[in-house]
Design an enzyme around this catalytic site. Structure first.
Site, PDB file in Angstrom:
ATOM      1  N   GLY A   1      44.530  46.560  22.324  1.00  0.00           N
ATOM      2  CA  GLY A   1      44.160  45.188  21.932  1.00  0.00           C
ATOM      3  C   GLY A   1      44.231  45.056  20.419  1.00  0.00           C
TER       4      GLY A   1
ATOM      5  N   GLY B   1      34.578  48.650  23.836  1.00  0.00           N
ATOM      6  CA  GLY B   1      33.609  47.599  23.528  1.00  0.00           C
ATOM      7  C   GLY B   1      33.912  46.332  24.291  1.00  0.00           C
ATOM      8  N   THR B   2      34.850  46.410  25.241  1.00  0.00           N
ATOM      9  CA  THR B   2      35.244  45.212  25.988  1.00  0.00           C
ATOM     10  C   THR B   2      34.103  44.752  26.887  1.00  0.00           C
ATOM     11  OG1 THR B   2      37.560  45.793  25.899  1.00  0.00           O
ATOM     12  CG2 THR B   2      36.890  44.353  27.704  1.00  0.00           C
TER      13      THR B   2
ATOM     14  N   HIS C   1      27.569  32.708  19.727  1.00  0.00           N
ATOM     15  CA  HIS C   1      28.865  33.289  19.362  1.00  0.00           C
ATOM     16  C   HIS C   1      29.890  32.192  19.060  1.00  0.00           C
ATOM     17  CE1 HIS C   1      27.228  36.977  21.191  1.00  0.00           C
ATOM     18  NE2 HIS C   1      28.114  37.621  20.453  1.00  0.00           N
ATOM     19  N   HIS C   2      31.001  32.615  18.458  1.00  0.00           N
ATOM     20  CA  HIS C   2      32.093  31.718  18.085  1.00  0.00           C
ATOM     21  C   HIS C   2      32.680  30.992  19.314  1.00  0.00           C
ATOM     22  CE1 HIS C   2      34.948  34.725  19.654  1.00  0.00           C
ATOM     23  NE2 HIS C   2      34.119  35.606  19.139  1.00  0.00           N
TER      24      HIS C   2
ATOM     25  N   LYS D   1      34.814  32.841  22.287  1.00  0.00           N
ATOM     26  CA  LYS D   1      34.316  33.919  23.166  1.00  0.00           C
ATOM     27  C   LYS D   1      34.414  33.474  24.615  1.00  0.00           C
ATOM     28  CE  LYS D   1      30.538  37.180  23.912  1.00  0.00           C
ATOM     29  NZ  LYS D   1      31.457  38.301  24.068  1.00  0.00           N
TER      30      LYS D   1
END
Ligand SMILES: NC(=O)c1ccc[n+]([C@@H]2O[C@H](COP(=O)([O-])OP(=O)(O)OC[C@H]3O[C@@H](n4cnc5c(N)ncnc54)[C@H](OP(=O)(O)O)[C@@H]3O)[C@@H](O)[C@H]2O)c1
Length: 260
Positions: free
Chosen positions: A16, A95-96, A151-152, A155
């Site tokens: 990724g 961290g997905t 969050h942004h 997301k």
């Protein structure tokens, strides 16, 4: 099979690589002389050092040998990478978020064969926050616990993986089998065994979490705000450095970060 010797520098596959987090990992890599990006998996061809070989996900089998894969992608892309790490005996730092229960079970099974660390949040501050939440919930088991994540706008999953992990930390502290719930559409008063999570999405917010413990006539608020994606990239790179060469198993970020 686990590689018998530890390469110096440790060879990474960045999965990724063209995403927001993949780029943050690549940007921070020069600060880690013990790590080297050997290959990247990306369809968007990010700016990478010229000696990093780039592969699409379906060509990953052709990538050169690597010791640890660092994954910040999508849940739908995770199975392919786990299978490749198993095939090669490479360690995995992921961290997905938004992984299904079946994917988490597949990780549990894989940890019998490779070293594996999944964390919903690689920030060292959140690792400490999680411990604080567990301690506070253990001391105040009768207080209500509610969690907010912000969050942004891009997301995709809600609630955030971190909000769920913080709810799990509170439930561990309370020791009463409490479970997290979304209150949307529920038309009854909160149950004593519920930990409510609410999610806000917008703008370019990197990630904010607040855990609120509410008792009679008082409350405690424990909050964390990430100011830059580099905090997650930093935690993932430290984790990769410390995971390489370890025996198969599922490792916890807090333990690796605090192992010196
Ligand atoms: N644990 C933490 O600390 C932490 C922190 C922040 C974010 N996250 C999580 O990390 C993940 C990525 O976040 P982000 O903000 O970087 O998202 P993003 O900017 O949308 O990047 C995701 C990347 O995944 C890759 N991808 C998508 N579909 C794929 C497929 N089928 N096969 C292989 N790769 C594929 C793409 O990379 P290419 O463009 O290179 O093809 C894409 O750019 C999310 O799950 C997010 O929740 C975790």
């Amino acid at each position: 099979m686990q590689p018998a010797t530890l390469h110096d520098p440790i060879r990474l596959l960045i999965y990724g690589a063209g995403g927001r987090m993949g780029r943050a990992v690549i940007d921070l890599l020069p600060q880690f002389p013990g790590l080297r990006a050997e290959a990247a998996v990306s369809s968007s061809h990010p700016d990478l050092p010229s000696d990093v070989a780039v592969f699409s996900a379906d060509q990953m089998a052709a990538a050169p040998p690597f010791d640890v894969a660092i994954d910040f992608s999508l849940h739908s892309a995770f199975d392919l990478l786990l299978a490749e790490c198993l095939r090669r005996g490479a360690a995995l730092v992921s961290g997905t978020t938004g992984l299904s229960l079946a994917q988490k079970a597949a990780m549990d099974a894989a940890s019998g064969r490779i070293a594996l660390l999944w964390s919903s949040n690689f920030s060292p501050g959140v690792a400490v926050l999680s411990r604080l939440v567990e301690v506070a919930a253990a001391a105040l088991p009768d207080w209500d616990c509610e969690i907010l994540d912000l969050h942004h706008r891009n997301k995709r999953d809600a609630p955030s993986g971190t909000a769920i992990s913080l709810a799990e930390a509170a439930a561990r502290g309370r020791g009463d089998g409490a479970r997290w719930v979304s209150r949307h559409g529920v038309e009854s008063a909160r149950g004593a065994d519920e930990i409510g999570i609410a999610s806000l999405r917008g703008g370019d917010v990197i990630g904010e979490h607040s855990v609120v413990l509410l008792g009679p006539h008082e409350r405690i608020e424990l909050s964390h705000r990430a100011h830059d994606r580099s905090v997650f990239a930093y935690g993932a790179l430290v984790a990769a450095q410390r995971l390489a060469g370890r025996p198969p198993g599922q490792y916890r970020l807090g333990d690796l970060l605090m192992s010196g």
